[in-house]
Write an enzyme that holds these catalytic residues in place. Structure first.
Site, PDB file in Angstrom:
ATOM      1  N   SER A  73     -51.345  40.631 -42.280  1.00 23.69           N
ATOM      2  CA  SER A  73     -50.976  41.464 -41.136  1.00 23.69           C
ATOM      3  C   SER A  73     -50.795  42.927 -41.545  1.00 23.69           C
ATOM      4  CB  SER A  73     -49.673  40.966 -40.510  1.00 23.69           C
ATOM      5  OG  SER A  73     -49.784  39.612 -40.133  1.00 23.69           O
TER       6      SER A  73
HETATM    7  N1  SAH Z   1     -48.002  36.060 -42.615  1.00 24.32           N
HETATM    8  C1  SAH Z   1     -49.301  36.537 -43.063  1.00 24.32           C
HETATM    9  C2  SAH Z   1     -50.292  36.591 -41.941  1.00 24.32           C
HETATM   10  C3  SAH Z   1     -51.227  35.451 -41.964  1.00 24.32           C
HETATM   11  S1  SAH Z   1     -52.397  35.389 -40.634  1.00 24.32           S
HETATM   12  C4  SAH Z   1     -49.111  37.883 -43.741  1.00 24.32           C
HETATM   13  O1  SAH Z   1     -48.143  38.048 -44.428  1.00 24.32           O
HETATM   14  O2  SAH Z   1     -49.928  38.737 -43.636  1.00 24.32           O
HETATM   15  C5  SAH Z   1     -51.776  34.039 -39.703  1.00 24.32           C
HETATM   16  C6  SAH Z   1     -51.789  32.707 -40.378  1.00 24.32           C
HETATM   17  O3  SAH Z   1     -51.336  31.745 -39.438  1.00 24.32           O
HETATM   18  C7  SAH Z   1     -53.148  32.207 -40.849  1.00 24.32           C
HETATM   19  O4  SAH Z   1     -53.107  31.963 -42.225  1.00 24.32           O
HETATM   20  C8  SAH Z   1     -53.363  30.911 -40.072  1.00 24.32           C
HETATM   21  O5  SAH Z   1     -54.018  29.888 -40.797  1.00 24.32           O
HETATM   22  C9  SAH Z   1     -51.931  30.511 -39.764  1.00 24.32           C
HETATM   23  N2  SAH Z   1     -51.756  29.577 -38.652  1.00 24.32           N
HETATM   24  C10 SAH Z   1     -52.433  29.527 -37.478  1.00 24.32           C
HETATM   25  N3  SAH Z   1     -51.964  28.521 -36.713  1.00 24.32           N
HETATM   26  C11 SAH Z   1     -50.967  27.917 -37.418  1.00 24.32           C
HETATM   27  C12 SAH Z   1     -50.102  26.802 -37.183  1.00 24.32           C
HETATM   28  N4  SAH Z   1     -50.153  26.098 -36.038  1.00 24.32           N
HETATM   29  N5  SAH Z   1     -49.204  26.473 -38.132  1.00 24.32           N
HETATM   30  C13 SAH Z   1     -49.128  27.162 -39.300  1.00 24.32           C
HETATM   31  N6  SAH Z   1     -49.924  28.207 -39.584  1.00 24.32           N
HETATM   32  C14 SAH Z   1     -50.828  28.588 -38.668  1.00 24.32           C
END
Ligand code: SAH
Length: 222
Positions: A73
């Site tokens: 993010s």
């Molecule tokens: N927190 C991260 C952002 C990751 S992007 C950062 O520090 O930048 C969002 C993430 O959410 C992705 O890896 C995706 O696989 C995950 N995601 C999507 N749906 C989800 C769910 N139902 N449960 C857990 N993770 C999920």
């Protein structure tokens, strides 16, 4: 952290503490006012959460690819969401849904007493584990699974933060907030906005805030 880990974390040039401090100054200029959040953002080496080939861009205020069609993010959005759930309080137990590469989880762990983070994609769950291991963060637990169900066995979170957007907020989540707790989530499909929910002793209070753009929340493990 061992000596090699410590020197990698310190970074050189584009990955140095000075570069990180400049990112924090930009966050401040864009309106982040919570010094606790800014200090945490200054302390976590974001360049260690992306591939080496794009490490030089790690302190730009932008989302970057982390594989599996997911992104780390944007720093401003991470800071903004944590500022909103903190609301100037000390955070006890926090739940993050969507660990991705583990960056935001590390920032949260620098602020809260106890952090749980769930990721549904096996490869990313493992990547986050590998990224975080050298940092030896004792108050962070990673889980592999569908975060839209939350962690009912742990429950009673002071804050819940979603890093992926759902068309509507999963019903199970607000119920896992402690009274006084806050949840922040990107909600929507094409047009997304941040939804902030506060659990008061009289019920839930909902507020719609900034327009955002997140990867979608998906069901099940992958
Ligand atoms: N927190 C991260 C952002 C990751 S992007 C950062 O520090 O930048 C969002 C993430 O959410 C992705 O890896 C995706 O696989 C995950 N995601 C999507 N749906 C989800 C769910 N139902 N449960 C857990 N993770 C999920």
């Amino acid at each position: 952290m061992n000596a090699a880990g410590a020197s990698a974390a310190r970074g050189i040039g584009f990955t140095s503490q000075r570069t990180r401090d400049r990112m924090v100054e930009r966050l401040r200029a864009k309106g982040i006012g919570d010094e606790v959040v800014l200090a945490a953002m200054a302390s976590v080496p974001r360049h260690l959460f992306v591939e080496e080939a794009i490490a030089s861009r790690a302190y730009e205020d932008t989302a970057l690819p982390i594989g599996f069609e997911q992104t780390i993010s944007q720093p401003f959005v991470v800071a903004r969401m944590i500022e909103l759930i903190r609301a100037g309080r000390k955070l006890g137990r926090v739940l993050e849904i969507g660990t991705g590469c583990g960056y935001q989880a590390a920032v949260l762990a620098a602020i809260a007493t106890e952090v749980y983070s769930i990721e549904r994609i096996t490869g990313l769950h493992e990547k986050a584990r590998a990224n975080l291991r050298p940092m030896r963060i004792a108050n962070l637990r990673l889980a592999h699974g569908d975060g839209s169900k939350g962690l009912p066995d742990i429950g009673s979170f002071d804050a819940i933060i979603l890093a992926a957007a759902a068309p509507t907020l999963p019903e199970a989540l607000p119920a896992q907030l402690a009274v006084g707790g806050r949840l922040i989530a990107p909600v929507g499909v094409k047009d997304q906005a941040l939804c902030l929910i506060e659990r008061t002793n009289r019920g839930f209070v909902e507020q719609w805030l900034d327009p955002v753009h997140f990867v979608p929340l998906r069901g099940g493990k992958a």
